[in-house]
Design a protein around this motif. Sequence first.
Motif, short mmCIF file in Angstrom:
data_model
loop_
_atom_site.label_atom_id
_atom_site.label_comp_id
_atom_site.label_asym_id
_atom_site.label_seq_id
_atom_site.Cartn_x
_atom_site.Cartn_y
_atom_site.Cartn_z
N HIS A 604 16.49 24.07 -2.24
CA HIS A 604 15.36 23.86 -3.15
C HIS A 604 15.00 25.15 -3.88
O HIS A 604 14.66 25.13 -5.08
CB HIS A 604 14.16 23.33 -2.37
CG HIS A 604 14.33 21.89 -1.98
ND1 HIS A 604 13.50 21.26 -1.07
CD2 HIS A 604 15.23 20.96 -2.35
CE1 HIS A 604 13.89 20.01 -0.91
NE2 HIS A 604 14.94 19.80 -1.68
N ASN A 605 15.04 26.27 -3.18
CA ASN A 605 14.74 27.54 -3.84
C ASN A 605 15.73 27.82 -4.96
O ASN A 605 15.35 28.26 -6.05
CB ASN A 605 14.78 28.68 -2.81
CG ASN A 605 13.63 28.61 -1.83
OD1 ASN A 605 12.60 27.99 -2.09
ND2 ASN A 605 13.80 29.25 -0.68
N THR A 606 17.01 27.56 -4.69
CA THR A 606 18.02 27.80 -5.71
C THR A 606 17.85 26.85 -6.90
O THR A 606 17.96 27.26 -8.06
CB THR A 606 19.42 27.63 -5.11
OG1 THR A 606 19.56 28.47 -3.95
CG2 THR A 606 20.50 27.99 -6.11
N LEU A 607 17.58 25.59 -6.59
CA LEU A 607 17.36 24.64 -7.68
C LEU A 607 16.14 25.01 -8.51
O LEU A 607 16.16 24.89 -9.75
CB LEU A 607 17.20 23.23 -7.10
CG LEU A 607 18.50 22.48 -6.76
CD1 LEU A 607 18.19 21.17 -6.07
CD2 LEU A 607 19.31 22.23 -8.02
N LEU A 608 15.09 25.45 -7.86
CA LEU A 608 13.90 25.87 -8.61
C LEU A 608 14.23 27.02 -9.56
O LEU A 608 13.78 27.06 -10.71
CB LEU A 608 12.78 26.29 -7.65
CG LEU A 608 12.03 25.14 -6.95
CD1 LEU A 608 11.05 25.70 -5.95
CD2 LEU A 608 11.32 24.27 -7.97
N GLU A 609 15.03 27.96 -9.06
CA GLU A 609 15.41 29.09 -9.91
C GLU A 609 16.22 28.61 -11.10
O GLU A 609 16.07 29.12 -12.22
CB GLU A 609 16.19 30.09 -9.07
CG GLU A 609 16.51 31.37 -9.82
CD GLU A 609 17.15 32.40 -8.92
OE1 GLU A 609 17.52 33.47 -9.44
OE2 GLU A 609 17.27 32.15 -7.71
#
Length: 931
Positions: A604-609
């Motif tokens: 999720h963190n990577t997708l948010l970025e």
Amino acid sequence: MYQWRKFEFFEEKSGGKAAIPAEIAGGIQCCSSGRGKIAVGCDDGTVGLIDRSFKLSSAFQAHSSAVLFLQQLKQKNILVTVGDDKQPTSQQSSICLKVFDLDKVQEEGSSSSTPFCVQILRIFTTQFPEAKITSFLVLEEAPPIIQIAIGLDSGSIYCIKGDIARERITRFKLQIESDNVAVTGLGFRAEGRSLLLFAVTPSSVNVFNLSDQPPRRQILDQIGCEANAVTMNDRQDLIVGRPEAVYFYETDGRGPCWAFDGEKKFLGWFRGYLLSVIGDQRSNSKNTFNIYDLKNRLIANSMAVGQVSHMLCEWGYILLLMADKKVLCIGEKDMESKLDMLFKKNLYTVAINLVQSQQADAAATAEVLRKYGDHLYSKQEYDEAMSQYIHTIGHLEPSYVIQKFLDAQRIYNLTNYLEKLHDQGLASKDHTTLLLNCYTKLKDVDKLNQFIKDEDGGGDHKFDVETAIRVCRAAGYHEHAMFVAKKSGRHELYLKILLEDLGRYDEALQYISSLEANQAGMTVKEYGKILVEHRAAQTVDILLELCTRDAGLSDGVANGGSIVILPSPMDFVNIFVHYPLYLMEFLEKYINKVNDSPAQEEIHNTLLELYLSNDLSFPSTSQENGFVNGYSNGDSTRESNGAKKDTNRIERQRKGLNLLKSAWTHDMELPVYDVDLALILCEMNGFKDGLLFLYEKMKLYKEVIGCYMQTHDHEGLIACCKKLSDSSQGGDPSLWGDLLKYFGEFGEDCSKEVKEVLTYVEKDDILPPIVVLQNLSKNPCLTLSVVKDYIARKLEQESKLIEEDRNAIDKYKEETDLMRRETDDLKTNAKIFQLSKCTACTFTLDLPAVHFMCMHSFHLRCLGDNEKECPECAPEYRAILEDKQRLEQNARDHDLFFRQLKGSKDGFSVIAEYFSKGIVSKTAVPPGDNV
């Protein structure tokens, strides 16, 4: 024989000084070696034992007359003799056999000592008629069992077998010739459980199988030999010497023969050498002693000797007893001396055969081969030299040979050597490199195929895999390199060739799909960047299959019961470094299939970025390779251009906001992503909607309205305050005050918004009017008309409150004055109790009675045990006391005070209430709290 080379591999060790000790005066009839001493039998019946220094160790009288034959046994220190003793009676033969135990000594009357005589046997009896003994031999079968064979001039052999010491013996007779031909030689041979006896006469060679009953005779040859010309070699073959040749016999007949001319006066065998004393036809006193190396077909030594009486071997030497009692002690030279002699004559072949025949260690053999190879190399006979060097593999340092053949003209020899080096598994990485370079320079594809591809499927390679692959790649033989890599299971090298050298991306993807999960994961990590660059969509599909393989099985347990450990998608993030949109696609597909991944938060963190980044294109890399905005121009389904960047960014932000909300629903205490990271991403990329959502979820309401204030979105600001200021829903009413302060500092005309804000400020009585006026007075664009109605209403409201407060004050003053007067009256005037009835029972009041100051009277009996307080007024009084105690306790409860202060709209009123009730001013601080 003239073709055989002669060498001096032996030498006389004693310097001609050795001789039979002078103490032995009689003529030597026989001798025997064994157990470190030489036994000598004389014609005077004495036996002498001579030590290594040719000194008489001991001597004793074995027989009264001559000692005819003797033999030392090797397993036990036993001496067997045959000699002539005086006849006790005229009917018995004087020839007897004696057995002496040399370890035991029997004392006699004289000062000399004689070995213990274990047994005395008469050889000739009525059943075994007397004849001249011509040969004698003893065999130790299994001590104390011995086998004795006595050859006679009558052609007969008398055999004695058994334990002679206990006289448990068996006698039997073997007959060879019927015409009284002497037995000139005997020899035992053991074959398994069978025992054979060779018997030689001047006219025949025979063998008896003593295991048969009766022993069976077999004639091996119709020609025999004279006495002393018979011996046995190490293989128990019979050797017979005749004037024309030396013949070898086995149990089935004649074997090889060697044409050595001359009368064989003595034959012997010593450490693989054939010993022969050859008589000189011109003189009986002159003989030649030859030592033959039959394996190498050479004469190891040849010397002229005098008349030899006996020949035997002891102490590692060959001993020749001469007729004049002198002894020639002949010893073999050491191997180094013999080899030096051969090297000086360049007889390298002889040297090689010599070290091999004498079972020298491998290092010594290799050294001889090396010298031979160097000799041939110096003569420019390179092929023959290499054949010698090849035999040194494993002992000679390969670099010694390789350095000699590095010249391009001798590359074929070098190739041959390197091949043999690999065949024996002794090649290093450098050797493999050199061999493959030889193949490539020779362009010998057949040899290269044979070296690489024609190995057995099982076992390890005979070369270093990485070296072979590296050399084949450098030479352009990629198929060979791929074959080695695939066969050895070096998947990463196989893919390296496919991708970097051949560019066969589809084949590489297919190969990865065929690998096991862990191997496929490792290869994709290493070569994923190249695959994404050229086959991005297919790579995403492979990764998705790899990370979600067996995802449908519960608890990650496969059908076979083994636990399936799937790789995490985060392990492959780095391969999408230049193609973020493909990474976004991969992670989106993954979270749609897997809901409980351990790496959910990281994903999720990577997708948010990815969602919240303003620009995902990398012009320095992607455009050069035909990629725009993270997608390949060659992929028609994902073709993108600069005009669609804004649309893509809006779509990504929409996905980002959906992810923020879906990963932090109202029933979740914490989100499935890093909140701080999400805040930073939203702030960096100016994503207002994301910031508003996060601030609201974190109850940072002031930061929420701060976002609207930054964009001067007054309509949204007021709507946000309406939503977030409701205290019943956990909101913060003070937001209106912040909003009013914002409009006061805005510097532009915002009369409409201020009026609407004042409505909510007045409704919830959030700010005092003076504060409102102070905040709004800072905005020069606002007029008094904006707050006129608000101020008029607040003044009217305040006036009413003041009037109510004044009325309350007057009322409290009147009540206070009344209480003071009553108190003074009680202190100064008498109280008259006029009640005639009991307040409790309403009967006529009689004595004893109790009257209270509250003007209530009771019978004493109606009061019960409590006669100090009025039953009627006690509840009210106790309630007052309880209120007072509660107030005092509240004064000590600081947390309660501050909670009330914080939760009240008017904090001043809370403080005033505490002072009005005397809590703050009169409450003493407990000793324990005075810190």
